[in-house]
Scaffold this active site. Structure first.
Site, short mmCIF file in Angstrom:
data_model
loop_
_atom_site.label_atom_id
_atom_site.label_comp_id
_atom_site.label_asym_id
_atom_site.label_seq_id
_atom_site.Cartn_x
_atom_site.Cartn_y
_atom_site.Cartn_z
N HIS A 70 -2.33 8.58 -7.08
CA HIS A 70 -3.86 9.94 -6.11
C HIS A 70 -4.13 10.37 -6.88
O HIS A 70 -3.64 11.44 -7.79
CB HIS A 70 -2.83 10.41 -5.36
N ASP A 73 -1.75 12.92 -8.73
CA ASP A 73 -0.25 12.69 -8.65
C ASP A 73 -0.90 13.08 -10.30
O ASP A 73 -0.21 13.05 -11.49
CB ASP A 73 -0.31 10.54 -8.78
N MET A 104 -6.39 1.15 -10.27
CA MET A 104 -6.43 1.04 -8.56
C MET A 104 -5.89 2.81 -8.58
O MET A 104 -5.23 3.67 -9.07
CB MET A 104 -5.29 0.44 -7.90
N GLU A 197 -5.52 0.30 4.37
CA GLU A 197 -4.44 0.40 4.45
C GLU A 197 -3.85 0.49 5.24
O GLU A 197 -3.92 2.65 5.89
CB GLU A 197 -3.14 0.66 2.71
N LYS A 199 -0.51 1.93 8.30
CA LYS A 199 0.54 2.47 8.95
C LYS A 199 0.83 2.31 10.61
O LYS A 199 0.14 3.28 10.57
CB LYS A 199 0.94 3.76 8.16
N GLU A 233 0.83 -3.61 2.96
CA GLU A 233 2.12 -3.19 2.61
C GLU A 233 2.98 -3.87 2.82
O GLU A 233 3.45 -2.68 4.77
CB GLU A 233 2.58 -1.34 2.91
N HIS A 236 5.12 -1.61 6.03
CA HIS A 236 4.52 -0.88 7.08
C HIS A 236 4.60 -2.49 7.97
O HIS A 236 4.41 -1.64 9.47
CB HIS A 236 3.02 -0.43 6.49
N ASP A 261 0.16 -3.55 -0.86
CA ASP A 261 1.61 -3.07 -1.61
C ASP A 261 2.90 -3.17 -1.23
O ASP A 261 3.38 -4.04 -0.52
CB ASP A 261 1.56 -1.57 -0.94
N ASP A 271 9.93 4.32 7.55
CA ASP A 271 9.37 3.88 5.69
C ASP A 271 9.88 3.78 4.63
O ASP A 271 9.82 4.72 4.25
CB ASP A 271 8.31 4.42 5.83
N ASP A 273 10.68 2.48 1.96
CA ASP A 273 9.52 1.51 0.26
C ASP A 273 10.98 1.14 -0.63
O ASP A 273 10.97 1.45 -1.70
CB ASP A 273 8.39 3.07 -0.01
N ASP A 303 4.21 -0.17 -4.22
CA ASP A 303 4.60 0.99 -3.92
C ASP A 303 5.62 1.08 -3.62
O ASP A 303 6.29 0.86 -1.66
CB ASP A 303 3.84 1.12 -2.58
C1 DIG Z 1 2.05 5.26 1.32
O1 DIG Z 1 1.97 3.43 1.00
C2 DIG Z 1 0.21 5.11 0.79
C3 DIG Z 1 0.06 5.87 -0.71
O2 DIG Z 1 1.21 5.96 -1.27
C4 DIG Z 1 -0.59 5.65 -0.90
O3 DIG Z 1 -1.86 6.59 -0.96
C5 DIG Z 1 -0.81 4.44 -1.27
C6 DIG Z 1 -1.34 3.35 -2.21
O4 DIG Z 1 -0.16 2.36 -2.45
N1 DIG Z 1 0.30 3.58 -0.14
MN MN Z 2 1.56 2.12 0.28
MN MN Z 3 5.53 2.81 2.67
#
Ligand code: DIG
Ligand code: MN
Ligand code: MN
Length: 406
Positions: A70, A73, A104, A197, A199, A233, A236, A261, A271, A273, A303
């Site tokens: 990001h 980051d 990316m 993406e 969620k 992802e 998600h 992801d 979530d 992760d 991710d």
């Molecule tokens: C959250 O799952 C999102 C953020 O971490 C980011 O914007 C995106 C990129 O993988 N996944």
């Molecule tokens: Mn993600």
């Molecule tokens: Mn996530």
């Protein structure tokens, strides 16, 4: 209590066997993954914040291909141009030194308080404008670092009360933003693909466009749908109780899987992760099988983040094992395809799926003659219904491949 010695990524830490990650495996990590200091809604950070240069160097030693980021980051919010340029210079130096790539990039439109009511879908037009400005600048940064995929995760694009926003307005505003940014990218001469993406919720009570399926439908309402795909992802889709490999399969079949992801998730939780394949190994196996069988050539991007229990050594364990687990599952896919009993069951299914009926099929494209022949045909439905499919045995054999006894 002294810290465990961080021999971090020395090869001796990990057995040098068939599952050693290499850059050609195209494993990438978000800077925010191994850089996660372990803060959670109920606890303070437990690990030092690592520099992006250190992250690049350590992941390179583990065999990763690249990192993703990001804007924030790398470049703290509110940095001056001079500060930004120095940070980018140092970061590019680490990339050049290690050969690591940045496939990316994405924008953080979810941390700053100004985006608390949303970014592209905010009820405040000035916030929507700020989100566009921040994203344009972040796109420039991503392109400067070599990114070819740009991800949009609308973490704040949602609500807690439907009284505040008509859902049609939210979709319209999100479309306006993506159309605007597609034009910006084209006008800037960038060769970028956008990946949306989904969620379903968290951090907002509900997030708009909650699943990959919603995103796929949304893409076809854009002015430049050819530029836009999805970044599904694992956690998600599983938060919505969906089979992740089905969402990915639909995206691949539509030519819209632009990024992915990878992580792990327990059913019915927030979530998490978690480390890839640390939960639901069977689901992870079928995902890897789909990506490998379809020869999908995208980045295998993680991710996810280490448990809060971990020190720095645990962070590198997390990273190495994320990649190692993918390679182990890739080997299981090869074993599945080579297994004679599995092959025999699948061959029988293939035969059953490719027979013609009344001179029609197995792929059905309409023409008058075929339709008439099919309508006139008499099916022996009793005989057809009497033959089972042998899926219990097929699933058991698959499970035994995964358990390492085949
Ligand atoms: C959250 O799952 C999102 C953020 O971490 C980011 O914007 C995106 C990129 O993988 N996944
Ligand atoms: Mn993600
Ligand atoms: Mn996530």
């Amino acid at each position: 209590m002294s810290q465990r010695p961080t021999n971090s990524t020395s090869p001796s830490r990990y057995p040098n066997d068939r599952f050693v990650p290499r850059p050609e495996d195209h494993f990438t990590f978000g800077l925010w993954t191994v850089g996660n200091p372990g803060r959670d809604p109920f606890g303070l950070a437990v690990r030092e914040v690592m520099s992006s240069v250190k992250i690049v160097r350590e992941l390179a030693k583990l065999g990763a291909y690249g990192v993703n980021l990001h804007d924030e980051d790398l470049i703290p919010f509110g940095s001056s141009t001079a500060e930004r340029d120095k940070i980018v210079r140092d970061f590019k130096g680490a990339l050049a030194e290690t050969g690591m790539k940045v496939p990316m990039a994405t924008t953080n439109l979810f941390s700053q308080p100004v985006f608390r009511e949303g970014a592209f879908t905010s009820n405040d037009a000035a916030v929507r404008a700020l989100a566009l400005q921040k994203t344009m600048r972040s796109i420039d940064l991503g392109v400067e670092l070599g990114a070819s995929i740009y991800v949009f995760w609308g973490g704040r694009e949602g609500l807690e009360t439907n009284a505040c926003k008509d859902p049609r307005d939210a979709v319209k505003r999100f479309r306006e933003a993506i159309n605007f940014l597609c034009e910006y990218s084209r006008d800037s001469g960038y060769d970028l693909k956008f990946a949306l993406e989904a969620k379903p919720n968290e951090p907002r009570g509900d997030i708009f466009l909650p699943t990959t399926g919603h995103m796929l439908a949304f893409i076809y309402t854009l002015e430049h749908p050819e530029m836009v795909g999805v970044n599904p992802e694992v956690a998600h889709e599983q938060m919505s109780g969906l089979d992740f490999s089905h969402a990915v399969g639909q995206a691949i079949e539509a030519g819209k899987l632009f990024h992915i992801d990878l992580n792990g998730q327990k059913p019915g939780r927030y979530d998490q992760d978690l480390r890839f394949a640390s939960e639901d190994q069977k689901g992870a196996f079928f995902l890897v099988k789909l990506l490998e069988d379809s020869r999908w050539d995208g980045m295998r991007h993680f991710d996810s983040h280490p448990y809060r229990t971990e020190d720095e050594q645990g962070v590198w364990d997390f990273a190495y094992y994320s990649m190692r687990s993918y390679l182990i599952l890739k080997d299981k896919v090869a074993r599945f395809h080579a297994d004679p009993e599995i092959k025999q069951i699948l061959a029988t299914l293939e035969k059953r799926s490719t027979t013609q009926v009344a001179g029609v099929g197995p792929t059905f494209k309409y023409d008058k003659k075929s339709a008439a022949a099919l309508k006139a045909h008499t099916f022996d439905t009793t005989a057809m219904a009497s033959v089972g499919y042998e899926y219990e045995r097929l699933d058991q054999l698959t499970t035994e491949v995964l358990l390492g006894v085949r």
